[in-house]
Design a protein around this motif. Sequence first.
Motif, mmCIF file in Angstrom:
data_model
loop_
_atom_site.group_PDB
_atom_site.id
_atom_site.type_symbol
_atom_site.label_atom_id
_atom_site.label_comp_id
_atom_site.label_asym_id
_atom_site.label_seq_id
_atom_site.Cartn_x
_atom_site.Cartn_y
_atom_site.Cartn_z
ATOM 1 N N GLU A 135 62.503 -48.028 -56.890
ATOM 2 C CA GLU A 135 62.747 -47.107 -56.238
ATOM 3 C C GLU A 135 64.562 -46.927 -56.067
ATOM 4 O O GLU A 135 65.042 -46.055 -55.489
ATOM 5 C CB GLU A 135 62.432 -47.332 -54.592
ATOM 6 N N ASP A 136 65.121 -47.911 -56.547
ATOM 7 C CA ASP A 136 66.495 -47.956 -56.285
ATOM 8 C C ASP A 136 67.360 -47.921 -57.485
ATOM 9 O O ASP A 136 68.603 -48.484 -57.937
ATOM 10 C CB ASP A 136 67.007 -49.530 -55.573
ATOM 11 N N ALA A 137 66.777 -47.223 -58.708
ATOM 12 C CA ALA A 137 67.456 -46.872 -59.842
ATOM 13 C C ALA A 137 67.367 -45.592 -60.199
ATOM 14 O O ALA A 137 66.280 -44.940 -60.004
ATOM 15 C CB ALA A 137 67.089 -47.645 -61.137
ATOM 16 N N ASP A 138 68.363 -45.046 -60.902
ATOM 17 C CA ASP A 138 68.112 -43.452 -61.460
ATOM 18 C C ASP A 138 67.525 -43.518 -62.701
ATOM 19 O O ASP A 138 67.256 -42.438 -63.379
ATOM 20 C CB ASP A 138 69.354 -42.667 -61.420
ATOM 21 N N GLU A 139 67.624 -44.580 -63.552
ATOM 22 C CA GLU A 139 67.130 -44.785 -64.973
ATOM 23 C C GLU A 139 66.773 -46.015 -65.378
ATOM 24 O O GLU A 139 67.202 -47.077 -64.681
ATOM 25 C CB GLU A 139 68.103 -44.106 -65.798
ATOM 26 N N LEU A 140 65.949 -46.138 -66.301
ATOM 27 C CA LEU A 140 65.717 -47.415 -67.022
ATOM 28 C C LEU A 140 66.280 -47.353 -68.319
ATOM 29 O O LEU A 140 65.792 -46.379 -69.208
ATOM 30 C CB LEU A 140 64.246 -47.706 -66.847
ATOM 31 N N VAL A 141 66.834 -48.353 -69.007
ATOM 32 C CA VAL A 141 67.474 -48.535 -70.299
ATOM 33 C C VAL A 141 66.597 -49.400 -71.043
ATOM 34 O O VAL A 141 66.393 -50.527 -70.523
ATOM 35 C CB VAL A 141 68.852 -49.209 -70.262
ATOM 36 N N LEU A 142 65.872 -49.074 -71.935
ATOM 37 C CA LEU A 142 64.962 -49.759 -73.019
ATOM 38 C C LEU A 142 65.466 -50.065 -74.183
ATOM 39 O O LEU A 142 65.932 -48.966 -74.975
ATOM 40 C CB LEU A 142 63.389 -48.825 -73.080
#
Length: 249
Positions: A135-142
């Motif tokens: 809920e506290d991030a705008d994106e996930l880096v994979l």
Amino acid sequence: MRTSARLGILAVTTVAGLALASSPALAHVSVQPEGAAAKGGYATVNVKVPNERPNASTTKVEVSFPADHPLASVMPQAVPGWTIEVTRTKLAKPLTLHGKSITEAVSKVTWTATDKGIQPGYFQKFPLSLGQLPEDADELVLKALQTYDNKEVVRWIEPPVAGQEEPEHPAAVLKLSAAADDHHGGAPASNAPSAKPSGSDDHDADKAQAQAHDDSEHGTERWLGIAGIVLGAAGLGTALVTSRRRGNA
């Protein structure tokens, strides 16, 4: 061909070559959600892996998930021609999900080809179900590793930086949308059953009765139509027999 035309073609070719040489990779490992990937919710995504080599096939793909935003649930979908291994890692700080303490999270998913893999000129999608999204991030880096059958390994691990040129081997980025009202695991509002208005039971009963009446009328009309066809065929047969008898008399 005139000299001016030749010079024009040479100039266009040179500019195109310089543009291709200076531009980053046109195709790379990426992650694309099916629908929305809302903060705090669950999402189905596709890891898209293109083959960038003209003379080698991709036989292994490894995707790592960020440790700063661990995901308690990562479920891969079976892909024909590939085996799947899910690696879990113990968390330094347990997560709370649906009232339960989660001490492990998925850190990596590995797909290994059992057949020809991703051949030159093709790409492959690897579906994943992810949750609960942070809920506290705008994106996930994979970050991903792509292994070819000639032992070459391409490391798609460079996080893109806003305002800067795309790196040569960018990591896949999953953009997260604003949190929905049902982000704690409930069904989406569009799929939730709507509340019945007052008097809806009577309305449904009247509707069912009217439908039954229509079906009855349609059934009667259908049988009358069939009977008419049968009678018409019988009349035609009688007329033919009578005509033959008159002809033989």
